[in-house]
Scaffold this motif. Structure first.
Motif, PDB file in Angstrom:
ATOM      1  N   GLN A   3       0.829  -1.203   0.000  1.00 36.70           N
ATOM      2  CA  GLN A   3       0.000   0.000   0.000  1.00 36.70           C
ATOM      3  C   GLN A   3       0.866   1.256   0.000  1.00 36.70           C
ATOM      4  N   ALA A   4       1.940   1.235   0.781  1.00 36.80           N
ATOM      5  CA  ALA A   4       2.836   2.394   0.839  1.00 36.80           C
ATOM      6  C   ALA A   4       3.484   2.648  -0.519  1.00 36.80           C
ATOM      7  N   LEU A   5       3.806   1.601  -1.243  1.00 36.84           N
ATOM      8  CA  LEU A   5       4.408   1.758  -2.568  1.00 36.84           C
ATOM      9  C   LEU A   5       3.387   2.282  -3.578  1.00 36.84           C
ATOM     10  N   GLY A   9       2.792   5.973  -6.257  1.00 28.70           N
ATOM     11  CA  GLY A   9       2.531   5.908  -7.688  1.00 28.70           C
ATOM     12  C   GLY A   9       3.133   4.713  -8.384  1.00 28.70           C
ATOM     13  N   LEU A  10       3.537   3.680  -7.616  1.00 27.35           N
ATOM     14  CA  LEU A  10       4.164   2.499  -8.202  1.00 27.35           C
ATOM     15  C   LEU A  10       3.158   1.366  -8.343  1.00 27.35           C
ATOM     16  N   ASP A  11       3.261   0.628  -9.440  1.00 26.34           N
ATOM     17  CA  ASP A  11       2.518  -0.624  -9.579  1.00 26.34           C
ATOM     18  C   ASP A  11       3.279  -1.697  -8.803  1.00 26.34           C
ATOM     19  N   VAL A  12       2.568  -2.549  -8.096  1.00 24.43           N
ATOM     20  CA  VAL A  12       3.207  -3.508  -7.188  1.00 24.43           C
ATOM     21  C   VAL A  12       2.818  -4.938  -7.549  1.00 24.43           C
ATOM     22  N   MET A  13       3.803  -5.816  -7.591  1.00 24.14           N
ATOM     23  CA  MET A  13       3.582  -7.252  -7.733  1.00 24.14           C
ATOM     24  C   MET A  13       4.092  -7.929  -6.469  1.00 24.14           C
TER      25      MET A  13
END
Length: 228
Positions: A3-5, A9-13
């Motif tokens: 969530q913090a990432l 504005g980052l997409d997270v995998m």
């Protein structure tokens, strides 16, 4: 952390590299204990599922495990904000060795020798294995494809075991060379040591083993446009 990432504005995998399983028949012995030692969030979750009691104080190795303890309903929780060494120092400063045993809610594999450190200071530590972490045997198809296609720019690692597992599986999957375009971030020196042999674009280490410090390292690179 995901969530913090995303807020940055980052997409997270998210790629699970450990599967947490309970130890069959485990029965925590809280009799006469004056408090609980927690070296992982999984440890306090396992304990919370096995006992209804929430009155004992909890001394947690870091902020994530302290947060998990509070989520399980424990109200007297203190975080050492670091590693096993800082946890031992916190307990030594806060707890009377004569006040009763300390229950260590542990897994089959633990980092450091918390029992040894505290036993040398006169504490009775009752280590109870409540869960086991089973390592993944392959990278997911989605992660392999993302690595091969150059879609990933950052990789975060939180434990030596997950870092070591990833290193092994990345080689087996034939994606080792793809890591040269990725900045890796390790939570501690032990984590970074497992990542060191891989050809990352850059390898960063958090200034201290906390989520906040890891995010600060990422923010620093984001502000500098991912420059090495």
């Amino acid at each position: 952390m995901a969530q913090a990432l995303k807020q940055r504005g980052l997409d997270v995998m998210v790629e699970p590299l450990l599967d947490i399983a309970p130890v069959e028949g485990a029965k925590p012995d809280l009799g006469g204990a004056q408090g609980i030692l927690v070296t992982s969030a999984n440890g306090i979750r396992a304990l919370g599922r096995l006992t209804p009691g929430r009155e004992l104080p909890v001394w947690a190795v870091g902020d994530a495990s302290a947060r998990a303890a509070r989520e399980m309903g424990f109200t007297r929780v203190e975080s050492a904000g670091g590693d096993v060494e800082t946890l031992a120092e916190l307990v030594a400063a806060r707890v009377d060795p004569q006040g009763g045993a300390l229950l260590h809610a542990a897994g089959t594999v633990t980092a450091g020798d918390l029992s040894g450190r505290l036993s040398a200071l006169g504490f009775q530590v009752r280590r109870q294995v409540l869960y086991r972490a089973v390592t993944a045997t392959r990278l997911s198809d989605g992660l392999r494809d993302a690595l091969r296609n150059g879609q990933l720019h950052l990789a975060l690692f939180f434990s030596p075991r997950t870092a070591r597992t990833f290193a092994t599986l990345a080689v087996e999957a034939g994606v080792r060379d793809s890591l040269a375009a990725i900045a890796a971030y390790g939570l501690s020196a032990n984590v970074s040591a497992e990542l060191g042999p891989l050809p990352w674009r850059v390898l960063r280490q958090a200034a201290e083993p906390t989520q906040a410090a890891l995010l600060a390292a990422i923010d620093d690179d984001l502000n500098r446009g991912f420059s090495p």
